[in-house]
Write an enzyme that holds these catalytic residues in place. Structure first.
Site, PDB file in Angstrom:
ATOM      1  N   LYS A 136      32.068  72.440  -9.973  1.00  0.00           N
ATOM      2  CA  LYS A 136      32.890  73.436  -9.266  1.00  0.00           C
ATOM      3  C   LYS A 136      32.139  74.760  -9.248  1.00  0.00           C
ATOM      4  O   LYS A 136      31.501  75.109 -10.245  1.00  0.00           O
ATOM      5  CB  LYS A 136      34.244  73.612  -9.967  1.00  0.00           C
ATOM      6  CG  LYS A 136      35.075  74.761  -9.379  1.00  0.00           C
ATOM      7  CD  LYS A 136      36.518  74.737  -9.816  1.00  0.00           C
ATOM      8  CE  LYS A 136      36.813  75.396 -11.134  1.00  0.00           C
ATOM      9  NZ  LYS A 136      36.436  76.833 -11.217  1.00  0.00           N
ATOM     10  N   GLU A 147      43.051  80.244  -6.425  1.00  0.00           N
ATOM     11  CA  GLU A 147      43.621  80.917  -7.593  1.00  0.00           C
ATOM     12  C   GLU A 147      44.213  82.285  -7.231  1.00  0.00           C
ATOM     13  O   GLU A 147      43.566  83.118  -6.571  1.00  0.00           O
ATOM     14  CB  GLU A 147      42.531  81.095  -8.675  1.00  0.00           C
ATOM     15  CG  GLU A 147      43.060  81.832  -9.907  1.00  0.00           C
ATOM     16  CD  GLU A 147      42.186  81.711 -11.140  1.00  0.00           C
ATOM     17  OE1 GLU A 147      41.168  81.005 -11.116  1.00  0.00           O
ATOM     18  OE2 GLU A 147      42.551  82.345 -12.155  1.00  0.00           O
TER      19      GLU A 147
END
Ligand code: KIV
Length: 262
Positions: free
Chosen positions: A111, A180
């Site tokens: 990631k 996020e």
């Protein structure tokens, strides 16, 4: 059976994807049969090493914890975070470090936190057969520049910027996207308009999956509680009680008992 990348992609629109962080063998073992994705997040700099943010995580830490987690997992899809300074300088360095993480840990994917200037690097990684999970919105590796753990994309212009990055990332061939700390409306709009699964944290119920830091879920972290954290347990309190019982038994001469000694 091991969860494949195809299985994760196919869940979009059908079944929610569950993702939790893990950094150690025993926790990963407990999660392996329960969640779809285990993320060895660079949040380990905070949860394991007690730092104030993730900017002290390095490649060797990610590899060490990645190895421990992969060793425990028979079923879950394991993603390892690329730490700060391991992918931003050049696409060639990003590829070299991504390959190192994958070769040494045997994880399934990596990631990266993605800003506009890293879209080309992301495409380069995917073109070189690296499975990439993107991360947009609040980027913890940039917390010093943005002045803390603040929701991103709150005004029209910055929301559009994040949306545009998501659309460009979809075209690079990444297999999923963590969103996020952005307003729910923005996370929903992204989730509804890209074909790859979105995994929310402080984002929206409309994301295709949700991720939490395991220490937050278990109530092990007593120092840092952003709005999007949910404690499903209070392990910190349980540890205190267990240790109090142990120290009392030792002081009272009640431990070890007959069954503990030969
Ligand atoms: O490092 C991490 O744990 C993460 C999650 C919060 C998504 O990036």
């Amino acid at each position: 059976m091991k969860i494949s990348i195809q299985k994760i992609i196919q869940k979009k629109g059908k079944e929610k994807i569950t993702c939790l962080t893990a950094y150690s063998y025993p926790i990963a073992k407990s999660l392996d049969n329960l969640v779809d994705i285990i993320l060895v997040g660079d949040s380990l700099a905070m949860t394991i090493y007690g730092e104030v943010d993730t900017t002290s995580a390095n490649l060797q830490m990610m590899i060490n914890h990645g190895k421990a987690v992969v060793r425990a997992c028979k079923r879950a899809f394991v993603v390892v975070d690329m730490p700060i300074n391991s992918y931003e300088n050049s696409k060639e360095t990003a590829l070299k470090n991504a390959q190192k993480i994958i070769e040494e840990t045997k994880c399934d994917a990596i990631k990266i936190e993605i800003t506009e200037n890293l879209i080309e690097t992301t495409k380069y990684l995917v073109d070189n057969k690296i499975m990439v999970m993107g991360h947009i919105g609040l980027l913890p590796q940039h917390v010093k520049e943005i002045g803390g753990y603040k929701y991103q994309g709150k005004d029209k212009e910055s929301a559009q910027k994040i949306y545009d990055i998501a659309k460009k990332l979809e075209k690079t061939g990444i297999f999923s996207l963590v969103i996020e700390a952005v307003p729910a409306e923005l996370a929903s709009r992204i989730s509804q308009n890209i074909q790859i699964p979105t995994i929310g944290i402080g984002a929206s119920l409309d994301c295709d999956g949700q991720v939490l830091v395991i220490d937050d879920l278990l109530g092990l972290n007593t120092e840092f509680k952003p709005r999007f954290v949910e404690n499903y347990e209070n392990l910190s309190q349980k540890i205190t009680t267990a240790v109090e019982n142990f120290t009392k038994d030792v002081r009272d001469g009640k431990f070890p008992t007959k069954k503990n000694i030969l």
